[in-house]
Design a protein around this motif. Structure first.
Motif, PDB file in Angstrom:
ATOM      1  N   ALA A 381       7.900  -8.182   1.904  1.00 27.99           N
ATOM      2  CA  ALA A 381       9.032  -8.880   2.512  1.00 27.99           C
ATOM      3  C   ALA A 381      10.114  -9.070   1.462  1.00 27.99           C
ATOM      4  N   SER A 382      11.374  -9.025   1.893  1.00 28.82           N
ATOM      5  CA  SER A 382      12.519  -9.234   1.010  1.00 28.82           C
ATOM      6  C   SER A 382      13.353 -10.388   1.550  1.00 28.82           C
ATOM      7  N   GLU A 383      13.427 -11.471   0.767  1.00 24.93           N
ATOM      8  CA  GLU A 383      14.172 -12.652   1.213  1.00 24.93           C
ATOM      9  C   GLU A 383      14.624 -13.455   0.008  1.00 24.93           C
ATOM     10  N   ASN A 384      15.828 -14.066   0.148  1.00 25.12           N
ATOM     11  CA  ASN A 384      16.406 -14.909  -0.897  1.00 25.12           C
ATOM     12  C   ASN A 384      16.524 -14.178  -2.241  1.00 25.12           C
ATOM     13  N   GLY A 385      16.848 -12.886  -2.184  1.00 25.43           N
ATOM     14  CA  GLY A 385      17.024 -12.124  -3.416  1.00 25.43           C
ATOM     15  C   GLY A 385      15.735 -11.795  -4.138  1.00 25.43           C
ATOM     16  N   LYS A 386      14.605 -11.899  -3.457  1.00 24.51           N
ATOM     17  CA  LYS A 386      13.313 -11.599  -4.065  1.00 24.51           C
ATOM     18  C   LYS A 386      12.509 -10.683  -3.154  1.00 24.51           C
ATOM     19  N   VAL A 387      11.637  -9.904  -3.773  1.00 25.95           N
ATOM     20  CA  VAL A 387      10.697  -9.066  -3.041  1.00 25.95           C
ATOM     21  C   VAL A 387       9.313  -9.693  -3.192  1.00 25.95           C
ATOM     22  N   LYS A 388       8.711 -10.051  -2.054  1.00 24.04           N
ATOM     23  CA  LYS A 388       7.394 -10.674  -2.069  1.00 24.04           C
ATOM     24  C   LYS A 388       6.359  -9.665  -1.596  1.00 24.04           C
ATOM     25  N   LEU A 389       5.278  -9.516  -2.390  1.00 23.03           N
ATOM     26  CA  LEU A 389       4.247  -8.526  -2.100  1.00 23.03           C
ATOM     27  C   LEU A 389       2.883  -9.191  -2.000  1.00 23.03           C
ATOM     28  N   GLU A 390       2.109  -8.761  -1.031  1.00 21.14           N
ATOM     29  CA  GLU A 390       0.694  -9.115  -0.940  1.00 21.14           C
ATOM     30  C   GLU A 390      -0.091  -7.823  -1.169  1.00 21.14           C
ATOM     31  N   LEU A 391      -0.860  -7.798  -2.253  1.00 16.87           N
ATOM     32  CA  LEU A 391      -1.508  -6.571  -2.720  1.00 16.87           C
ATOM     33  C   LEU A 391      -3.020  -6.654  -2.603  1.00 16.87           C
ATOM     34  N   TYR A 392      -3.621  -5.489  -2.467  1.00 17.42           N
ATOM     35  CA  TYR A 392      -5.074  -5.365  -2.326  1.00 17.42           C
ATOM     36  C   TYR A 392      -5.532  -4.305  -3.332  1.00 17.42           C
ATOM     37  N   PHE A 393      -6.396  -4.703  -4.291  1.00 19.44           N
ATOM     38  CA  PHE A 393      -6.828  -3.808  -5.368  1.00 19.44           C
ATOM     39  C   PHE A 393      -8.311  -3.472  -5.230  1.00 19.44           C
ATOM     40  N   THR A 394      -8.636  -2.227  -5.520  1.00 18.71           N
ATOM     41  CA  THR A 394     -10.027  -1.792  -5.641  1.00 18.71           C
ATOM     42  C   THR A 394     -10.317  -1.585  -7.118  1.00 18.71           C
ATOM     43  N   VAL A 395     -11.418  -2.198  -7.603  1.00 22.03           N
ATOM     44  CA  VAL A 395     -11.748  -2.179  -9.029  1.00 22.03           C
ATOM     45  C   VAL A 395     -13.173  -1.697  -9.225  1.00 22.03           C
TER      46      VAL A 395
END
Length: 409
Positions: A381-395
């Motif tokens: 999502a992009s809001e208020n001049g910021k990019v917000k990310l929800e990430l999922y990692f495989t380790v």
């Protein structure tokens, strides 16, 4: 009159005043603001006294107006000593040169002592110090402070746990403590290998114990992966006839294995699309001072252009004459030019930066042994001049954990 302080530095003359009642001449001098001391009368016609060199012309003017005779018997003080030295320029040059030479030698590194480490480690420390300009014969002004030397030695010698650096005169003393490797005990208590995290097994390396899981199995946290209790694992079928004759402890061992599994982590990160910060341009002014008692006298670099925005780093070095530390210090001031940088990012650049930063943070948490094999964006999502990310990692990481059999499942 009593003698005034600093008479030797200012220089003075011992005079004989000859005439009838010579004390009257000295009284006349005092009336004309000529400082006179150590007055004593030799006989009825002669008085002895001391006067400053600066009052010589005044004395001569007063004498011309009287019938007294003035004899100059002795010259004492720095002005006369300096005049003698000026006539012997070679001697004076030799003395100044000798003092400068001794001063120069007193501010060199003559010895580096290293204690508390093995000879091979000592050799490595000396090599790293020399590579960074620290060796016998170098001027102390060019050597980093003891705290910086301490960090330098620790960074270049990972086998050291701690090192202390002391500066005493022309000698630097380093005392180190090496990291000790505790050898594994040959006899270990019976144990299982359990999963310290949930995941899907991708690699197994079992050296001791009975595997209870296999590759591609999904295992829960706390699940037994390799059994150290062989009897419970039913690993002694060939000895069923003798089972009742042996003690239970004979079938318990310390399991050893490395179990690698794919695990999963979620992370949320927010990245601004515009950021302002100060960065070093690469321009630097070096300024040097001599001083003490909160006073500094600039000796080099004080005509350089001043920066509008800067960062200053100061370094102080003691000055020695032989083994004595003088109350004078040599200061080095490094002035770095800073500029304000406004960085604007596109959504794509912000997203890439966010993924990279999230991976760095996760790697620091898990350690370098873990391997991040895949990442996926769950939400963006992009809001208020910021990019917000929800990430999922495989380790991919080692999930093996030793569990003593006395602890149970």
């Amino acid at each position: 009159m009593k003698q005034e302080q600093g008479t030797w530095i200012r220089g003075y003359l011992t005079i004989h005043v000859i005439g009838s009642r010579p004390e009257l001449f000295l009284d006349l001098c005092a009336r004309n603001e000529i400082y006179v001391w150590d007055i004593h009368k030799i006989d009825k016609q002669t008085c002895v006294a001391n006067i400053f060199v600066k009052d010589l012309l005044k004395i001569k003017k007063i004498r011309k107006k009287t019938r007294y005779k003035i004899q100059f018997k002795k010259r004492t003080g720095l002005p006369f000593t300096w005049k003698k030295f000026k006539k012997r320029k070679a001697l004076m040059f030799g003395i100044v040169l000798s003092v400068l030479f001794v001063f120069f030698l007193s501010n060199m590194v003559w010895k580096i002592e290293i204690d508390g480490v093995r000879p091979e480690v000592e050799k490595q420390i000396r090599t790293s110090l020399r590579a960074n300009g620290v060796y016998p014969g170098v001027l102390k002004f060019s050597v980093e402070s003891p705290s910086k030397l301490q960090r330098l030695v620790l960074d270049n010698n990972p086998e050291l746990l701690w090192v202390g650096v002391k500066e005493k005169g022309t000698t630097y003393t380093l005392e180190g403590v090496e990291k000790t490797t505790i050898s594994e005990q040959e006899v270990k208590s019976p144990s299982n290998i359990v999963a310290n995290k949930s995941g899907v097994i991708v690699d197994m390396y079992v050296s001791k114990g009975k595997p209870l899981a296999k590759i591609n199995d999904f295992v829960e946290k706390g699940e037994i992966l390799v059994a150290g209790d062989l009897k419970t694992a039913d690993a002694i079928d060939e000895e069923k006839g003798e089972e009742n004759e042996k003690e239970e402890g004979e079938y318990q061992i310390a399991a050893e294995a490395e179990i690698y599994a794919n695990t999963w982590y979620e992370s949320t990160i927010s990245v601004p699309m515009e950021v302002t910060y100060q960065a070093i341009t690469g321009e630097v002014n070096n300024k040097y001072y001599l001083g003490g008692n909160n006073q500094k006298v600039p000796i080099w670099g004080f005509f350089q252009e001043e920066y509008q925005s800067s960062r200053i780093e100061e370094e102080q070095n003691s000055i020695y004459f032989f083994q004595w530390e003088l109350p004078i210090y040599f200061y080095k001031k490094e002035v770095y030019e800073l500029e304000e940088v406004v960085e604007k990012r596109s959504e794509k650049e912000a997203k890439e930066l966010g993924i990279r930063q999230a991976k760095i943070d996760l790697q620091e948490t898990l350690g370098q042994a873990a391997e991040i094999t895949n990442e996926k964006i769950l939400h963006e999502a992009s809001e208020n001049g910021k990019v917000k990310l929800e990430l999922y990692f495989t380790v991919k990481e080692n999930i093996a954990k030793i569990q003593d059999l006395s602890q149970g499942d």
